[in-house]
Design a protein around this motif. Structure first.
Motif, PDB file in Angstrom:
ATOM      1  N   VAL A 174       0.870  -1.174   0.000  1.00 59.42           N
ATOM      2  CA  VAL A 174       0.000   0.000   0.000  1.00 59.42           C
ATOM      3  C   VAL A 174       0.906   1.223   0.000  1.00 59.42           C
ATOM      4  N   HIS A 175       0.662   2.153  -0.922  1.00 54.81           N
ATOM      5  CA  HIS A 175       1.544   3.304  -1.106  1.00 54.81           C
ATOM      6  C   HIS A 175       0.836   4.577  -0.646  1.00 54.81           C
ATOM      7  N   SER A 176       1.493   5.349   0.176  1.00 50.88           N
ATOM      8  CA  SER A 176       0.900   6.598   0.656  1.00 50.88           C
ATOM      9  C   SER A 176       0.823   7.612  -0.469  1.00 50.88           C
ATOM     10  N   ARG A 177      -0.090   8.555  -0.318  1.00 46.82           N
ATOM     11  CA  ARG A 177      -0.206   9.627  -1.307  1.00 46.82           C
ATOM     12  C   ARG A 177       1.114  10.373  -1.444  1.00 46.82           C
ATOM     13  N   GLU A 178       1.773  10.617  -0.312  1.00 49.13           N
ATOM     14  CA  GLU A 178       3.019  11.391  -0.330  1.00 49.13           C
ATOM     15  C   GLU A 178       4.110  10.673  -1.122  1.00 49.13           C
ATOM     16  N   VAL A 179       4.199   9.348  -0.940  1.00 45.46           N
ATOM     17  CA  VAL A 179       5.211   8.592  -1.671  1.00 45.46           C
ATOM     18  C   VAL A 179       4.925   8.604  -3.171  1.00 45.46           C
ATOM     19  N   ILE A 180       3.658   8.429  -3.541  1.00 45.11           N
ATOM     20  CA  ILE A 180       3.309   8.439  -4.966  1.00 45.11           C
ATOM     21  C   ILE A 180       3.593   9.806  -5.580  1.00 45.11           C
ATOM     22  N   LEU A 181       3.203  10.867  -4.894  1.00 48.70           N
ATOM     23  CA  LEU A 181       3.452  12.216  -5.412  1.00 48.70           C
ATOM     24  C   LEU A 181       4.947  12.473  -5.549  1.00 48.70           C
ATOM     25  N   ASP A 182       5.717  11.991  -4.586  1.00 46.05           N
ATOM     26  CA  ASP A 182       7.161  12.208  -4.631  1.00 46.05           C
ATOM     27  C   ASP A 182       7.792  11.440  -5.779  1.00 46.05           C
ATOM     28  N   ARG A 183       7.387  10.177  -5.954  1.00 50.37           N
ATOM     29  CA  ARG A 183       8.000   9.353  -7.000  1.00 50.37           C
ATOM     30  C   ARG A 183       7.552   9.750  -8.401  1.00 50.37           C
ATOM     31  N   ILE A 184       6.292  10.115  -8.560  1.00 48.88           N
ATOM     32  CA  ILE A 184       5.766  10.387  -9.902  1.00 48.88           C
ATOM     33  C   ILE A 184       5.853  11.861 -10.274  1.00 48.88           C
ATOM     34  N   TRP A 185       5.553  12.727  -9.321  1.00 50.01           N
ATOM     35  CA  TRP A 185       5.584  14.168  -9.593  1.00 50.01           C
ATOM     36  C   TRP A 185       6.873  14.829  -9.113  1.00 50.01           C
ATOM     37  N   GLY A 186       7.628  14.135  -8.272  1.00 52.82           N
ATOM     38  CA  GLY A 186       8.834  14.721  -7.729  1.00 52.82           C
ATOM     39  C   GLY A 186       8.575  15.715  -6.626  1.00 52.82           C
ATOM     40  N   ASP A 187       7.382  15.665  -6.033  1.00 55.43           N
ATOM     41  CA  ASP A 187       7.013  16.640  -5.003  1.00 55.43           C
ATOM     42  C   ASP A 187       5.970  16.005  -4.089  1.00 55.43           C
ATOM     43  N   ALA A 188       6.391  15.635  -2.883  1.00 60.56           N
ATOM     44  CA  ALA A 188       5.470  14.991  -1.949  1.00 60.56           C
ATOM     45  C   ALA A 188       4.421  15.949  -1.422  1.00 60.56           C
ATOM     46  N   PHE A 189       4.662  17.246  -1.588  1.00 59.17           N
ATOM     47  CA  PHE A 189       3.739  18.250  -1.069  1.00 59.17           C
ATOM     48  C   PHE A 189       3.184  19.108  -2.206  1.00 59.17           C
ATOM     49  N   LEU A 190       2.964  18.450  -3.330  1.00 61.22           N
ATOM     50  CA  LEU A 190       2.461  19.135  -4.518  1.00 61.22           C
ATOM     51  C   LEU A 190       1.209  19.927  -4.196  1.00 61.22           C
TER      52      LEU A 190
END
Length: 235
Positions: A174-190
């Motif tokens: 299970v992947h947290s929103r923050e991890v997905i945003l960081d890995r895919i968008w490069g910004d965990a706090f997009l």
């Protein structure tokens, strides 16, 4: 990199063109949708304003995506959530609202380029990739970047595939929103973190398998095991 800058405001175009040139990129600037369509095939990257004089920018974005898969960032004054959602669904890799900090935009360009480069930092042929990941009747081929449902290929946007591929590469986690945003968008706090939800909704709608991406309430997402037309898991 050769960038296509679609911007009808001369002052903004000069600022963006100068910033890109200082980073070593070549730039073709156009101010009309017709010219963007004429030159899109030469572009390795696109910056697109939505407020154009001859065609709505969202409609232009949809047309560009039928002929070109180059990385594309929308740069616009339109800040309503509806506009952001429509831009991402139409195929934008990122969405930046004016006014913006030039350094931030350049960083977002670098991030999108890294994540859309099929062979970053290498010139040798890519090795044979892993077997497709299967979930129900859905197959996700990480090597060829294709998705099939019941044997028929489904076309996802680049970013939709990135999200699905990330989940498929680690199907038991299970992947947290923050991890997905960081890995895919490069910004965990997009700031526009709604982007993730929009792309998940796009994956579910285009595959017709709403259970393919399972929502873990209050945390994030996981690859699901879908049934045709089945509900998305939520826990």
């Amino acid at each position: 990199m050769h960038a296509l800058l679609v911007e009808d405001d001369d002052r903004m175009a000069r600022a963006l063109g100068t910033a890109l040139a200082q980073r070593g990129h070549t730039v073709r600037r156009v101010g009309r949708a017709l010219d963007a369509l004429r030159h899109i095939r030469e572009a390795e990257f696109v910056l697109l304003d939505l407020g154009l004089p001859d065609l709505d920018g969202l409609e232009l974005l949809r047309r560009l995506r039928t002929v070109c898969d180059a990385p594309l960032i929308v740069v616009t004054a339109r800040c309503e959530e509806r506009d952001i959602v429509q831009g991402l669904r139409a195929g934008a890799d990122d969405y930046v609202v004016k006014p913006f900090r030039m350094a931030e935009l350049m960083a977002r360009i670098d991030s999108v380029r890294r994540r859309t480069d099929p062979h970053p930092g290498r010139s040798d042929p890519a090795p044979t990739g892993p077997r497709p990941v299967r979930s129900g009747d859905v197959a996700v081929d990480l090597a060829s970047r294709t998705v099939t449902v019941a044997g028929a290929e489904v076309r996802l946007t680049r970013r939709e595939f990135d999200v699905l591929a990330f989940l498929a590469a680690r199907p038991d986690e299970v992947h947290s929103r923050e991890v997905i945003l960081d890995r895919i968008w490069g910004d965990a706090f997009l700031a526009a973190s709604r982007s993730l939800d929009v792309h998940v909704a796009g994956i579910r709608a285009k595959t017709g398998r709403s259970g393919l991406v399972r929502t873990v309430r209050g945390f994030g997402y996981q690859l699901g095991c879908p049934a045709p037309g089945g509900p998305g898991g939520e826990r």
